[in-house]
Motif scaffolding. Structure first.
Motif, PDB file in Angstrom:
ATOM      1  N   ALA A  99       8.434  22.247  -9.242  1.00  0.00           N
ATOM      2  CA  ALA A  99       9.813  22.693  -9.409  1.00  0.00           C
ATOM      3  C   ALA A  99      10.744  21.516  -9.166  1.00  0.00           C
ATOM      4  CB  ALA A  99      10.121  23.819  -8.429  1.00  0.00           C
ATOM      5  N   ALA A 100      11.930  21.577  -9.737  1.00  0.00           N
ATOM      6  CA  ALA A 100      12.894  20.483  -9.582  1.00  0.00           C
ATOM      7  C   ALA A 100      13.154  20.211  -8.108  1.00  0.00           C
ATOM      8  CB  ALA A 100      14.200  20.849 -10.288  1.00  0.00           C
ATOM      9  N   GLY A 101      13.023  18.946  -7.740  1.00  0.00           N
ATOM     10  CA  GLY A 101      13.311  18.551  -6.367  1.00  0.00           C
ATOM     11  C   GLY A 101      12.197  18.780  -5.375  1.00  0.00           C
ATOM     12  N   HIS A 102      11.014  19.238  -5.827  1.00  0.00           N
ATOM     13  CA  HIS A 102       9.912  19.463  -4.883  1.00  0.00           C
ATOM     14  C   HIS A 102       8.605  18.948  -5.466  1.00  0.00           C
ATOM     15  CE1 HIS A 102       7.900  21.309  -1.434  1.00  0.00           C
ATOM     16  NE2 HIS A 102       6.929  21.607  -2.280  1.00  0.00           N
ATOM     17  N   ASN A 103       8.380  17.651  -5.345  1.00  0.00           N
ATOM     18  CA  ASN A 103       7.113  17.047  -5.749  1.00  0.00           C
ATOM     19  C   ASN A 103       6.216  16.920  -4.523  1.00  0.00           C
ATOM     20  OD1 ASN A 103       7.377  16.677  -8.473  1.00  0.00           O
ATOM     21  ND2 ASN A 103       7.029  14.486  -8.415  1.00  0.00           N
ATOM     22  N   PRO A 104       5.040  17.548  -4.511  1.00  0.00           N
ATOM     23  CA  PRO A 104       4.136  17.333  -3.373  1.00  0.00           C
ATOM     24  C   PRO A 104       3.759  15.861  -3.243  1.00  0.00           C
ATOM     25  CG  PRO A 104       3.386  19.154  -4.759  1.00  0.00           C
ATOM     26  CD  PRO A 104       4.473  18.454  -5.511  1.00  0.00           C
ATOM     27  N   LYS A 105       3.556  15.407  -2.021  1.00  0.00           N
ATOM     28  CA  LYS A 105       3.050  14.057  -1.803  1.00  0.00           C
ATOM     29  C   LYS A 105       1.608  13.979  -2.290  1.00  0.00           C
ATOM     30  CE  LYS A 105       6.681  12.458   0.420  1.00  0.00           C
ATOM     31  NZ  LYS A 105       7.564  11.431  -0.208  1.00  0.00           N
ATOM     32  N   LEU A 106       1.289  12.906  -2.994  1.00  0.00           N
ATOM     33  CA  LEU A 106      -0.067  12.685  -3.489  1.00  0.00           C
ATOM     34  C   LEU A 106      -0.767  11.681  -2.582  1.00  0.00           C
ATOM     35  CD1 LEU A 106      -2.311  13.034  -5.585  1.00  0.00           C
ATOM     36  CD2 LEU A 106      -1.247  11.190  -6.909  1.00  0.00           C
ATOM     37  N   ILE A 107      -1.844  12.131  -1.967  1.00  0.00           N
ATOM     38  CA  ILE A 107      -2.585  11.327  -1.000  1.00  0.00           C
ATOM     39  C   ILE A 107      -4.000  11.093  -1.521  1.00  0.00           C
ATOM     40  CG2 ILE A 107      -3.390  11.207   1.394  1.00  0.00           C
ATOM     41  CD1 ILE A 107      -0.351  11.213   1.123  1.00  0.00           C
ATOM     42  N   ALA A 108      -4.505   9.893  -1.385  1.00  0.00           N
ATOM     43  CA  ALA A 108      -5.858   9.575  -1.841  1.00  0.00           C
ATOM     44  C   ALA A 108      -6.795   9.420  -0.643  1.00  0.00           C
ATOM     45  CB  ALA A 108      -5.851   8.293  -2.662  1.00  0.00           C
ATOM     46  N   VAL A 109      -7.944  10.059  -0.721  1.00  0.00           N
ATOM     47  CA  VAL A 109      -8.974   9.922   0.305  1.00  0.00           C
ATOM     48  C   VAL A 109      -9.708   8.607   0.078  1.00  0.00           C
ATOM     49  CG1 VAL A 109     -11.076  10.919   1.281  1.00  0.00           C
ATOM     50  CG2 VAL A 109      -9.231  12.419   0.490  1.00  0.00           C
ATOM     51  N   THR A 110      -9.853   7.813   1.122  1.00  0.00           N
ATOM     52  CA  THR A 110     -10.544   6.527   0.992  1.00  0.00           C
ATOM     53  C   THR A 110     -12.025   6.710   1.358  1.00  0.00           C
ATOM     54  OG1 THR A 110      -9.744   5.964   3.229  1.00  0.00           O
ATOM     55  CG2 THR A 110      -8.467   5.159   1.350  1.00  0.00           C
ATOM     56  N   ILE A 111     -12.427   6.306   2.539  1.00  0.00           N
ATOM     57  CA  ILE A 111     -13.796   6.510   3.015  1.00  0.00           C
ATOM     58  C   ILE A 111     -13.758   7.614   4.063  1.00  0.00           C
ATOM     59  CG2 ILE A 111     -15.811   5.474   4.102  1.00  0.00           C
ATOM     60  CD1 ILE A 111     -15.193   4.283   1.368  1.00  0.00           C
ATOM     61  N   LEU A 112     -14.563   8.651   3.900  1.00  0.00           N
ATOM     62  CA  LEU A 112     -14.539   9.783   4.815  1.00  0.00           C
ATOM     63  C   LEU A 112     -14.751   9.331   6.260  1.00  0.00           C
ATOM     64  CD1 LEU A 112     -16.708  12.330   2.782  1.00  0.00           C
ATOM     65  CD2 LEU A 112     -14.206  12.307   2.992  1.00  0.00           C
ATOM     66  N   THR A 113     -14.019   9.972   7.172  1.00  0.00           N
ATOM     67  CA  THR A 113     -14.146   9.586   8.590  1.00  0.00           C
ATOM     68  C   THR A 113     -15.479  10.019   9.192  1.00  0.00           C
ATOM     69  OG1 THR A 113     -12.920  11.582   9.215  1.00  0.00           O
ATOM     70  CG2 THR A 113     -11.671   9.531   9.028  1.00  0.00           C
ATOM     71  N   SER A 114     -16.264  10.803   8.459  1.00  0.00           N
ATOM     72  CA  SER A 114     -17.605  11.170   8.921  1.00  0.00           C
ATOM     73  C   SER A 114     -18.645  10.114   8.551  1.00  0.00           C
ATOM     74  CB  SER A 114     -18.016  12.512   8.311  1.00  0.00           C
ATOM     75  OG  SER A 114     -18.010  12.420   6.896  1.00  0.00           O
ATOM     76  N   ALA A 121       0.082   6.703  -5.909  1.00  0.00           N
ATOM     77  CA  ALA A 121      -0.088   7.625  -4.784  1.00  0.00           C
ATOM     78  C   ALA A 121       0.957   7.340  -3.712  1.00  0.00           C
ATOM     79  CB  ALA A 121      -1.496   7.510  -4.209  1.00  0.00           C
ATOM     80  N   ASP A 122       1.249   8.356  -2.916  1.00  0.00           N
ATOM     81  CA  ASP A 122       2.222   8.207  -1.822  1.00  0.00           C
ATOM     82  C   ASP A 122       1.581   7.728  -0.530  1.00  0.00           C
ATOM     83  OD1 ASP A 122       4.662   9.333  -3.151  1.00  0.00           O
ATOM     84  OD2 ASP A 122       3.354  11.087  -3.319  1.00  0.00           O
ATOM     85  N   GLY A 123       0.258   7.790  -0.462  1.00  0.00           N
ATOM     86  CA  GLY A 123      -0.418   7.379   0.763  1.00  0.00           C
ATOM     87  C   GLY A 123      -1.900   7.659   0.665  1.00  0.00           C
ATOM     88  N   VAL A 124      -2.578   7.500   1.792  1.00  0.00           N
ATOM     89  CA  VAL A 124      -4.025   7.698   1.833  1.00  0.00           C
ATOM     90  C   VAL A 124      -4.431   8.449   3.091  1.00  0.00           C
ATOM     91  CG1 VAL A 124      -4.709   5.685   0.454  1.00  0.00           C
ATOM     92  CG2 VAL A 124      -4.333   5.421   2.919  1.00  0.00           C
ATOM     93  N   VAL A 125      -5.604   9.059   3.009  1.00  0.00           N
ATOM     94  CA  VAL A 125      -6.294   9.549   4.194  1.00  0.00           C
ATOM     95  C   VAL A 125      -7.220   8.438   4.658  1.00  0.00           C
ATOM     96  CG1 VAL A 125      -7.877  11.265   5.138  1.00  0.00           C
ATOM     97  CG2 VAL A 125      -6.203  11.937   3.400  1.00  0.00           C
ATOM     98  N   CYS A 126      -7.132   8.092   5.919  1.00  0.00           N
ATOM     99  CA  CYS A 126      -7.963   7.010   6.456  1.00  0.00           C
ATOM    100  C   CYS A 126      -8.199   7.266   7.935  1.00  0.00           C
ATOM    101  CB  CYS A 126      -7.267   5.658   6.270  1.00  0.00           C
ATOM    102  SG  CYS A 126      -5.700   5.504   7.171  1.00  0.00           S
TER     103      CYS A 126
END
Length: 238
Positions: free
Chosen positions: A107-122, A154-159
């Motif tokens: 919707a206008a004015g509401h873009n979810p942040k896109l986050i990329a998973v790098t290497i799983l913390t497990s 992307a807006d960021g990453v999971v790390c």
């Protein structure tokens, strides 16, 4: 969104998640919804969380061909969640397609942040090297994938917490680092390998924390969640 502490709703059904939130007075806290719960409950779950003012990180880790990911993200964007993710190992074209799908469905004015998973913390280094065939250290691979995600929109990453500082040096201070594996000192690590306390996360440059069993398995989950927030805010053990 920076500074948020997302509570992982790792429950099999919606009623258990509702009961946990209501019984522990955690209404309105940011939440992470993963595959187990979303695949079972779907739209009613998201609708209930939104009605109760929860910021939502929809953690589905999409990893597929570009067209499929673009179409899936367009559908997910309609839900009005706040953050979604893909696997960085899907490559630059897939990440760009995810960004396009979100833009098309939001919707206008509401873009979810896109986050990329790098290497799983497990994952441990020898598993990454020997089973995935990715050579070098986890940190070097994580930074490489983070830069790929950054250059792909992307807006960021999971790390892991310990990789956040190195990612910031390459991708800049505005690139979000979302860090799971957060534990209070008296909590067990479970299946997470690269874990850290909230104070260490703050010191290392994490932007957003994801907490699960350190809260959900605590004797008093509300107090545990508040301890995480306090330690995260002040950078010291409460």
């Amino acid at each position: 969104m920076k500074g948020s502490v997302f509570l992982a709703l790792d429950f099999p059904v919606l009623e258990q998640a509702k009961d946990f939130i209501e019984q522990n007075e955690l209404q309105g806290v940011p939440v992470k919804v993963g595959m187990e719960l979303f695949y079972r409950e779907g739209l009613p779950l998201i609708d209930w969380l939104k009605r109760n003012n929860h910021e939502i990180f929809l953690d589905l880790k999409l990893h597929d061909i570009q067209t499929t990911v673009k179409r899936a993200m367009k559908n997910l964007a309609v839900l009005g969640v706040d953050m979604v993710n893909v696997h960085a190992l899907g490559g630059s074209d897939m990440i760009k397609a995810a960004r396009e799908g979100l833009a098309a469905g939001s919707a206008a004015g509401h873009n979810p942040k896109l986050i990329a998973v790098t290497i799983l913390t497990s994952m441990e280094n020898h598993v990454m090297n020997n089973e995935l065939g990715l050579q070098g250290s986890i940190q070097n691979n994580t930074v490489h994938l983070s830069n790929l995600a950054y250059e792909s929109g992307a807006d960021g990453v999971v790390c892991a917490v310990h990789e956040a500082g190195a990612i910031k040096k390459v991708c800049g201070p505005s690139f979000l680092t979302v860090t799971p594996g957060i534990r209070l000192l008296n909590a067990a690590g479970d299946d997470q390998k690269r874990i850290a306390t909230p104070a260490v996360a703050r010191k290392n440059g994490s932007d957003i924390l994801v907490v699960g069993r350190t809260v959900t398995n605590a004797q008093n989950p509300k107090i545990a969640y508040e301890e995480v927030k306090k330690e995260w805010s002040h950078g010291e053990k409460s």
